[in-house]
Scaffold this active site. Structure first.
Site, PDB file in Angstrom:
ATOM      1  CG  HIS A 105      -2.321  -3.373  -3.374  1.00  0.00           C
ATOM      2  ND1 HIS A 105      -2.212  -4.726  -3.599  1.00  0.00           N
ATOM      3  CD2 HIS A 105      -2.670  -2.823  -4.557  1.00  0.00           C
ATOM      4  CE1 HIS A 105      -2.483  -4.974  -4.873  1.00  0.00           C
ATOM      5  NE2 HIS A 105      -2.763  -3.865  -5.476  1.00  0.00           N
TER       6      HIS A 105
ATOM      7  CG  HIS B 172      -6.022  -6.514   2.491  1.00  0.00           C
ATOM      8  ND1 HIS B 172      -5.367  -7.713   2.632  1.00  0.00           N
ATOM      9  CD2 HIS B 172      -5.472  -5.927   1.411  1.00  0.00           C
ATOM     10  CE1 HIS B 172      -4.452  -7.826   1.691  1.00  0.00           C
ATOM     11  NE2 HIS B 172      -4.510  -6.772   0.926  1.00  0.00           N
TER      12      HIS B 172
HETATM   13  C1  PKZ Z   1      14.866 -11.018   7.836  1.00  0.00           C
HETATM   14  C2  PKZ Z   1      16.291 -10.713   8.072  1.00  0.00           C
HETATM   15  C3  PKZ Z   1      17.062 -10.413   6.816  1.00  0.00           C
HETATM   16  C4  PKZ Z   1      18.221  -9.440   7.096  1.00  0.00           C
HETATM   17  C5  PKZ Z   1      19.290  -9.535   6.027  1.00  0.00           C
HETATM   18  C6  PKZ Z   1      18.926  -8.668   4.872  1.00  0.00           C
HETATM   19  C7  PKZ Z   1      19.208  -9.364   3.560  1.00  0.00           C
HETATM   20  C8  PKZ Z   1      19.216  -8.396   2.430  1.00  0.00           C
HETATM   21  C9  PKZ Z   1      19.119  -9.038   1.076  1.00  0.00           C
HETATM   22  C10 PKZ Z   1      18.950  -7.992   0.038  1.00  0.00           C
HETATM   23  C11 PKZ Z   1      18.525  -8.558  -1.299  1.00  0.00           C
HETATM   24  C12 PKZ Z   1      18.088  -7.418  -2.204  1.00  0.00           C
HETATM   25  C13 PKZ Z   1      17.966  -7.896  -3.602  1.00  0.00           C
HETATM   26  C14 PKZ Z   1      16.478  -8.399  -3.758  1.00  0.00           C
HETATM   27  C15 PKZ Z   1      15.793  -7.491  -4.715  1.00  0.00           C
HETATM   28  C16 PKZ Z   1      14.279  -7.625  -4.444  1.00  0.00           C
HETATM   29  O1  PKZ Z   1      13.762  -8.662  -4.507  1.00  0.00           O
HETATM   30  S1  PKZ Z   1      13.621  -6.196  -4.065  1.00  0.00           S
HETATM   31  C17 PKZ Z   1      11.901  -6.567  -4.171  1.00  0.00           C
HETATM   32  C18 PKZ Z   1      11.261  -6.337  -2.817  1.00  0.00           C
HETATM   33  N1  PKZ Z   1       9.878  -6.660  -2.917  1.00  0.00           N
HETATM   34  C19 PKZ Z   1       9.017  -5.807  -3.412  1.00  0.00           C
HETATM   35  O2  PKZ Z   1       9.320  -4.721  -3.846  1.00  0.00           O
HETATM   36  C20 PKZ Z   1       7.643  -6.358  -3.392  1.00  0.00           C
HETATM   37  C21 PKZ Z   1       6.756  -5.529  -4.195  1.00  0.00           C
HETATM   38  N2  PKZ Z   1       5.451  -6.139  -4.059  1.00  0.00           N
HETATM   39  C22 PKZ Z   1       4.688  -6.275  -5.066  1.00  0.00           C
HETATM   40  O3  PKZ Z   1       4.991  -5.914  -6.141  1.00  0.00           O
HETATM   41  C23 PKZ Z   1       3.374  -6.961  -4.825  1.00  0.00           C
HETATM   42  O4  PKZ Z   1       3.050  -7.744  -5.935  1.00  0.00           O
HETATM   43  C24 PKZ Z   1       2.232  -5.962  -4.566  1.00  0.00           C
HETATM   44  C25 PKZ Z   1       2.147  -4.938  -5.686  1.00  0.00           C
HETATM   45  C26 PKZ Z   1       2.531  -5.253  -3.259  1.00  0.00           C
HETATM   46  C27 PKZ Z   1       0.917  -6.665  -4.479  1.00  0.00           C
HETATM   47  O5  PKZ Z   1       1.035  -7.688  -3.518  1.00  0.00           O
HETATM   48  P1  PKZ Z   1      -0.306  -8.417  -3.024  1.00  0.00           P
HETATM   49  O6  PKZ Z   1       0.098  -9.387  -1.989  1.00  0.00           O
HETATM   50  O7  PKZ Z   1      -1.097  -8.889  -4.186  1.00  0.00           O
HETATM   51  O8  PKZ Z   1      -1.110  -7.215  -2.423  1.00  0.00           O
HETATM   52  P2  PKZ Z   1      -2.374  -7.340  -1.480  1.00  0.00           P
HETATM   53  O9  PKZ Z   1      -2.653  -5.942  -1.060  1.00  0.00           O
HETATM   54  O10 PKZ Z   1      -2.129  -8.351  -0.425  1.00  0.00           O
HETATM   55  O11 PKZ Z   1      -3.598  -7.846  -2.464  1.00  0.00           O
HETATM   56  C28 PKZ Z   1      -4.363  -8.984  -2.167  1.00  0.00           C
HETATM   57  C29 PKZ Z   1      -5.409  -9.088  -3.260  1.00  0.00           C
HETATM   58  O12 PKZ Z   1      -6.211  -7.898  -3.301  1.00  0.00           O
HETATM   59  C30 PKZ Z   1      -6.147  -7.294  -4.571  1.00  0.00           C
HETATM   60  N3  PKZ Z   1      -6.122  -5.835  -4.452  1.00  0.00           N
HETATM   61  C31 PKZ Z   1      -5.610  -5.118  -3.423  1.00  0.00           C
HETATM   62  N4  PKZ Z   1      -5.739  -3.815  -3.691  1.00  0.00           N
HETATM   63  C32 PKZ Z   1      -6.337  -3.716  -4.915  1.00  0.00           C
HETATM   64  C33 PKZ Z   1      -6.721  -2.629  -5.748  1.00  0.00           C
HETATM   65  N5  PKZ Z   1      -6.534  -1.374  -5.370  1.00  0.00           N
HETATM   66  N6  PKZ Z   1      -7.309  -2.879  -6.937  1.00  0.00           N
HETATM   67  C34 PKZ Z   1      -7.528  -4.153  -7.336  1.00  0.00           C
HETATM   68  N7  PKZ Z   1      -7.169  -5.243  -6.605  1.00  0.00           N
HETATM   69  C35 PKZ Z   1      -6.579  -5.013  -5.405  1.00  0.00           C
HETATM   70  C36 PKZ Z   1      -4.811  -7.772  -5.139  1.00  0.00           C
HETATM   71  O13 PKZ Z   1      -4.789  -7.649  -6.552  1.00  0.00           O
HETATM   72  C37 PKZ Z   1      -4.768  -9.175  -4.656  1.00  0.00           C
HETATM   73  O14 PKZ Z   1      -5.633  -9.896  -5.480  1.00  0.00           O
HETATM   74  P3  PKZ Z   1      -5.214 -11.418  -5.919  1.00  0.00           P
HETATM   75  O15 PKZ Z   1      -3.856 -11.327  -6.571  1.00  0.00           O
HETATM   76  O16 PKZ Z   1      -5.132 -12.160  -4.609  1.00  0.00           O
HETATM   77  O17 PKZ Z   1      -6.302 -11.839  -6.826  1.00  0.00           O
END
Ligand code: PKZ
Length: 251
Positions: free
Chosen positions: A158, A217
């Site tokens: 987040h 966290h």
């Molecule tokens: C390495 C060398 C490579 C180099 C070479 C490059 C290569 C180059 C290739 C290009 C390839 C591009 C083409 C790909 C295209 C894409 O794939 S681009 C996509 C990139 N990725 C993103 O944008 C990721 C976005 N992330 C998300 O949407 C995630 O789901 C989120 C929104 C960040 C949430 O992630 P999360 O791990 O759940 O967040 P976190 O803070 O850890 O929460 C843990 C827990 O606390 C809860 N929590 C935290 N805060 C809150 C809150 N405020 N209220 C309530 N609950 C909460 C969460 O709901 C979660 O609960 P559970 O689900 O476990 O029950």
């Protein structure tokens, strides 16, 4: 709000939210805070604001980024031209470079977030974490599979994600305001409403992060998460513009 943006004070929002979480937990005690989390829907992972604004953050961000891009292309290429009428270049040759700039910013954000979350997910797995229903190394895939992402060092997705996407929008709002202030342009009310919509979502994301800061966290997971939240803005608005070859080609 003008001064707040002009002086880029928005950069301090996200570390301040981590600080807020520390203060609340010190004041009320971790156990008491966790009790409050379990007692209120608004603080649960399932709450609608978190599900909509965090888990659909990329979709919301895309609409807002496109609105700010359109706003700036309109004012920089169409609405405003300091040259006398007979010396003006045609609009097409002004618009195309701007469209390329924003398309490249969108691509850069996508690639950077992909790499950032590649690292976050692999740190989680390398520190003993796993998905409860599949052997995926992606937190998002694990969620889609209906599994629990447990057991590793869970850098706050987040804080990392919402800080990155918020800072990009703040920087574009800053850039637009700087351009209109410098050229003494008074944007129309219709276009100003675009800015207000962006700020409404930015405030909502800050609220979501305040809940993360207080209830979720470990401190290290949030500190590393918020720090990684400045990767996109640093690359896009500091690094690229400071390297002439990149700036010439990209912006
Ligand atoms: C390495 C060398 C490579 C180099 C070479 C490059 C290569 C180059 C290739 C290009 C390839 C591009 C083409 C790909 C295209 C894409 O794939 S681009 C996509 C990139 N990725 C993103 O944008 C990721 C976005 N992330 C998300 O949407 C995630 O789901 C989120 C929104 C960040 C949430 O992630 P999360 O791990 O759940 O967040 P976190 O803070 O850890 O929460 C843990 C827990 O606390 C809860 N929590 C935290 N805060 C809150 C809150 N405020 N209220 C309530 N609950 C909460 C969460 O709901 C979660 O609960 P559970 O689900 O476990 O029950």
């Amino acid at each position: 709000m003008n001064k707040f943006i002009e002086k880029r004070r928005f950069q301090l929002i996200y570390p301040s939210l981590v600080l807020l979480g520390i203060v609340v937990n010190v004041l009320f005690g971790y156990d008491e805070v966790q009790k409050e989390k379990d007692a209120h829907y608004l603080f649960s992972s399932r709450n609608a604001i978190n599900q909509l604004f965090a888990y659909h953050g990329n979709d919301i961000w895309l609409v807002l980024f496109l609105s700010l891009s359109a706003l700036q292309i309109y004012y920089r290429a169409i609405e405003w031209d300091p040259l006398p009428r007979d010396a003006r270049i045609d609009i097409r040759s002004k618009v195309l470079p701007l469209i390329r700039e924003y398309a490249l910013k969108l691509l850069l954000k996508t690639v950077l977030l992909y790499v950032i979350f590649f690292v976050i997910d692999h740190v989680f797995v390398w520190t003993g974490g796993a998905c409860s229903v599949s052997d995926t190394a992606s937190a998002e895939q694990c969620r889609r599979d209906g599994g629990k992402w447990e057991g590793g060092f869970d850098i706050s997705g987040h804080f990392c994600f919402l800080t990155n996407i918020s800072m990009i929008l703040w920087m574009e709002i800053y850039s637009f305001q700087h351009f209109t202030n410098t050229n003494e342009i008074q944007p129309s009310r219709k276009w100003i409403s675009v800015i207000y919509l962006n700020i409404f979502v930015l405030i909502t994301w800050a609220f979501v992060l305040s809940v993360t800061a207080i209830f979720y966290h470990t401190l290290m997971e949030k500190v590393i998460g918020v720090t990684m939240g400045y990767i996109c803005p640093t690359v896009m608005y500091l690094l690229v513009p400071s390297i002439p070859a990149l700036k010439k080609y990209m912006y």
